[in-house]
Design a protein around this motif. Structure first.
Motif, mmCIF file in Angstrom:
data_model
loop_
_atom_site.group_PDB
_atom_site.id
_atom_site.type_symbol
_atom_site.label_atom_id
_atom_site.label_comp_id
_atom_site.label_asym_id
_atom_site.label_seq_id
_atom_site.Cartn_x
_atom_site.Cartn_y
_atom_site.Cartn_z
ATOM 1 N N PHE A 199 1.034 -1.349 -0.041
ATOM 2 C CA PHE A 199 0.053 0.093 0.063
ATOM 3 C C PHE A 199 1.039 1.369 -0.088
ATOM 4 O O PHE A 199 1.792 1.436 0.718
ATOM 5 N N SER A 200 0.448 2.217 -0.749
ATOM 6 C CA SER A 200 1.142 3.477 -0.671
ATOM 7 C C SER A 200 0.170 4.511 -1.288
ATOM 8 O O SER A 200 -0.782 4.475 -1.654
ATOM 9 N N ILE A 201 0.762 5.848 -0.698
ATOM 10 C CA ILE A 201 -0.104 7.056 -0.987
ATOM 11 C C ILE A 201 0.576 8.080 -1.786
ATOM 12 O O ILE A 201 1.859 8.185 -1.619
ATOM 13 N N GLU A 202 0.129 8.725 -2.605
ATOM 14 C CA GLU A 202 0.792 9.536 -3.444
ATOM 15 C C GLU A 202 0.400 11.341 -2.748
ATOM 16 O O GLU A 202 -0.724 11.704 -2.755
ATOM 17 N N THR A 203 1.350 11.965 -2.437
ATOM 18 C CA THR A 203 1.369 13.060 -1.712
ATOM 19 C C THR A 203 2.496 14.184 -2.306
ATOM 20 O O THR A 203 3.363 13.610 -2.967
ATOM 21 N N ASP A 204 2.607 15.340 -1.930
ATOM 22 C CA ASP A 204 3.926 16.026 -2.341
ATOM 23 C C ASP A 204 4.967 15.676 -1.645
ATOM 24 O O ASP A 204 6.001 16.027 -2.368
#
Length: 252
Positions: A57-62
């Motif tokens: 699982f991964s999340i995309e942010t700045d």
């Protein structure tokens, strides 16, 4: 501070996904629940890859966020826990739970005992064995025999799984016990139709939920998970069939 919050969101999502996967949920349900939870906490873009043995699982942010992986080594069927996680997910979507509250509730679900005791499961397996016998046009005179054989098979399944934590071995030995009990009951005159008794008795061992999830995952496009669950269901069916066949070949 913001990066720490992102890691906390990942922890909550992964814990929810782990609980779902461990307790019999479909692969697409796990991925969808994790995505919805992340979106509810303000993460618009998230990616997950779920197999029966692990979650990525991964999340995309700045800011750069490391992808996290968890291993799922044990799986069972506890739809009560699946329902509890779904309920927590809905509360998060409605904005009724904070990040910390959601994590604490998920930990409570993880640490909770199964809603049914082993005695209750034993009684249910015994009664259902007799009911399956009747469903397959068995004789009411064999109802008690199917209950005894089915209950004995369920007890032996739990015993052998604790003795040797290999699912295939436990199911193989449980089916042998069912075959021996069925033949013994027919031999002493308590049972009559051995085929119907065996069919009714092995039904509690049949991986019905696993087969259903395999088909639903395949239909949802999760080919890897669908095939692996289908292979696991096939091995279970093979263990049951080979155990009964071994007893019939030797003693009948």
């Amino acid at each position: 501070m913001e990066q720490q919050k992102h890691y906390d969101i990942m922890e909550v999502c992964l814990l929810a996904g782990k609980l779902l996967l461990q307790n019999g949920a479909e692969t697409y349900r796990v991925e969808d629940t994790m995505r919805r939870m992340a979106a509810s906490f303000g993460i618009e873009e998230s990616n997950s890859f779920v197999t029966p043995t692990g979650i990525i699982f991964s999340i995309e942010t700045d800011e750069p966020i490391e992808t996290k992986l968890i291993r799922v080594s044990e799986r069972t069927t506890d739809l009560q826990k699946v329902t509890s996680v779904n309920r927590i997910s809905r509360e998060i979507s409605f904005g009724n739970l904070s990040l910390k509250e959601a994590y604490n509730k998920l930990k409570e679900v993880e640490n909770s005992k199964t809603s049914f005791s082993f005695l209750s499961q034993f009684i249910a397996a015994s009664i259902s064995s007799g009911c399956f016998l009747i469903m397959y046009n068995g004789n009411w005179n064999d109802f008690i025999s199917a209950m005894i054989a089915g209950g004995g098979g369920f007890l032996s399944l739990g015993y052998f799984h604790r003795l040797v934590p290999i699912k295939f071995f436990a199911e193989f030995m449980a089916s042998i016990i069912i075959g021996l009990i069925s033949i013994g009951l027919v031999h002493i005159g308590l049972g009559h139709e051995i085929d119907k008794i065996i069919i009714g008795s092995v039904m509690p061992l049949v991986p019905g939920l696993l087969i259903t999830n395999a088909v639903r995952d395949l239909m949802a496009g999760h080919l890897l998970s669908g095939q692996s669950k289908g292979a696991e269901a096939f091995l279970t069916a093979f263990a049951i069939g080979s155990g009964i066949a071994s007893v019939l070949i030797i003693f009948k």
